[in-house]
Design an enzyme around this catalytic site. Structure first.
Site, PDB file in Angstrom:
ATOM      1  CE  LYS A 173      -2.411  -0.697   3.665  1.00 16.93           C
ATOM      2  NZ  LYS A 173      -1.664  -2.039   3.929  1.00 16.93           N
ATOM      3  CE  LYS A 189      -0.288   3.344   7.777  1.00 16.80           C
ATOM      4  NZ  LYS A 189      -0.478   2.118   6.777  1.00 16.80           N
ATOM      5  N   GLY A 207      -3.165  -2.324   7.432  1.00 15.19           N
ATOM      6  CA  GLY A 207      -3.611  -3.520   7.327  1.00 15.19           C
ATOM      7  C   GLY A 207      -4.598  -3.662   5.905  1.00 15.19           C
ATOM      8  CG  HIS A 228      10.465  -8.591  -5.850  1.00 15.88           C
ATOM      9  ND1 HIS A 228      11.641  -8.520  -5.565  1.00 15.88           N
ATOM     10  CD2 HIS A 228       9.629  -8.686  -4.566  1.00 15.88           C
ATOM     11  CE1 HIS A 228      11.843  -8.681  -4.419  1.00 15.88           C
ATOM     12  NE2 HIS A 228      10.676  -8.916  -3.577  1.00 15.88           N
TER      13      HIS A 228
END
Length: 239
Positions: free
Chosen positions: A15, A37, A120, A211
């Site tokens: 995220k 956040k 989460g 990745h």
């Protein structure tokens, strides 16, 4: 001002990398940005108080700059579920107080693109009766879903998209983030999984972050597109 809530298919789905990259891409278009956040657990003690790595990454991509408490007003040290961290700290988390703080920030700090990152995944508890999904519901925000590309991601992504729809919210787009290096992003099986997600999820794919050896916003933003997220007027402001 365009604001989205960012959620993930799981913890460590990518995220923050996706959010930071989207904000970085907006900054490259000379747009104003803000990454929030509101609640973070897993923070380190510093001379300036507790600091969370994800919140710091969002702060770094917020322009004009804002102070840390604006980015992350509820900060907890242990890397555990936020509602448990809050209980241990003697703090009270509820939808009313968090959404009020967010509303004040959004009103006082309007930006071309604002991203509010959850903690989460979609159903992580906020307290015994409320969860993080109640925040975008209260603020009536569209949602960006970050899919952690790994074994099991097809089920996680589809269930999360169904939950977002069941809660009456719009899935505005999704980002794939390869979080497992064994989930090779150059294989036919990988391509088949991504193709299925593009068919199954009721929103455009904003990009697939591979990745990365260096997982930073400047690198990741090259794999993402803002075109479906920003109003046409904002896109036309790009120099």
């Amino acid at each position: 001002m365009t604001t989205y809530f960012v959620t993930g298919t799981d913890t460590d789905a990518g995220k923050t990398l996706a959010s930071s990259a989207l904000l970085c891409a907006a900054r490259q278009r000379q747009l104003t940005t803000l990454g929030l956040k509101p609640i973070a657990s897993g923070s380190e003690a510093t001379p300036n108080g507790l600091r969370n790595r994800d919140a710091l990454a969002l702060q770094a991509q917020s322009f004009p700059p804002v102070d840390y408490p604006t980015i992350n007003p509820w900060t907890f040290a242990p890397a555990i579920a936020p509602h448990l961290a809050a209980l241990e700290a003697g703090a009270v988390l509820n939808v009313a107080s968090v959404t009020q703080a967010l509303s004040d920030t959004l009103t006082g700090t309007p930006r071309d693109l604002t991203l509010i990152e959850g903690a989460g995944a979609w159903r992580v508890p906020l307290n015994e009766a409320e969860d993080f999904a109640d925040l975008p519901r209260a603020l009536r925000l569209p949602v960006i879903l970050v899919v952690g590309l790994k074994l099991g991601c097809l089920n996680h992504a589809r269930l999360t998209a169904e939950a977002i729809a069941a809660d009456g919210l719009t899935l505005a787009g999704w980002v794939g983030s390869v979080v497992d290096s064994a989930f090779a992003d150059d294989s036919p099986r990988f391509a088949a999984n991504v193709a299925l997600l593009k068919r199954a999820l009721p929103a455009p794919c904003l990009g697939i972050i591979p990745h990365l050896a260096t997982a930073d916003a400047a690198t990741a933003q090259r794999y993402l597109s803002l075109d479906t997220l920003l109003p046409l007027a904002t896109q036309e402001a790009t120099p």
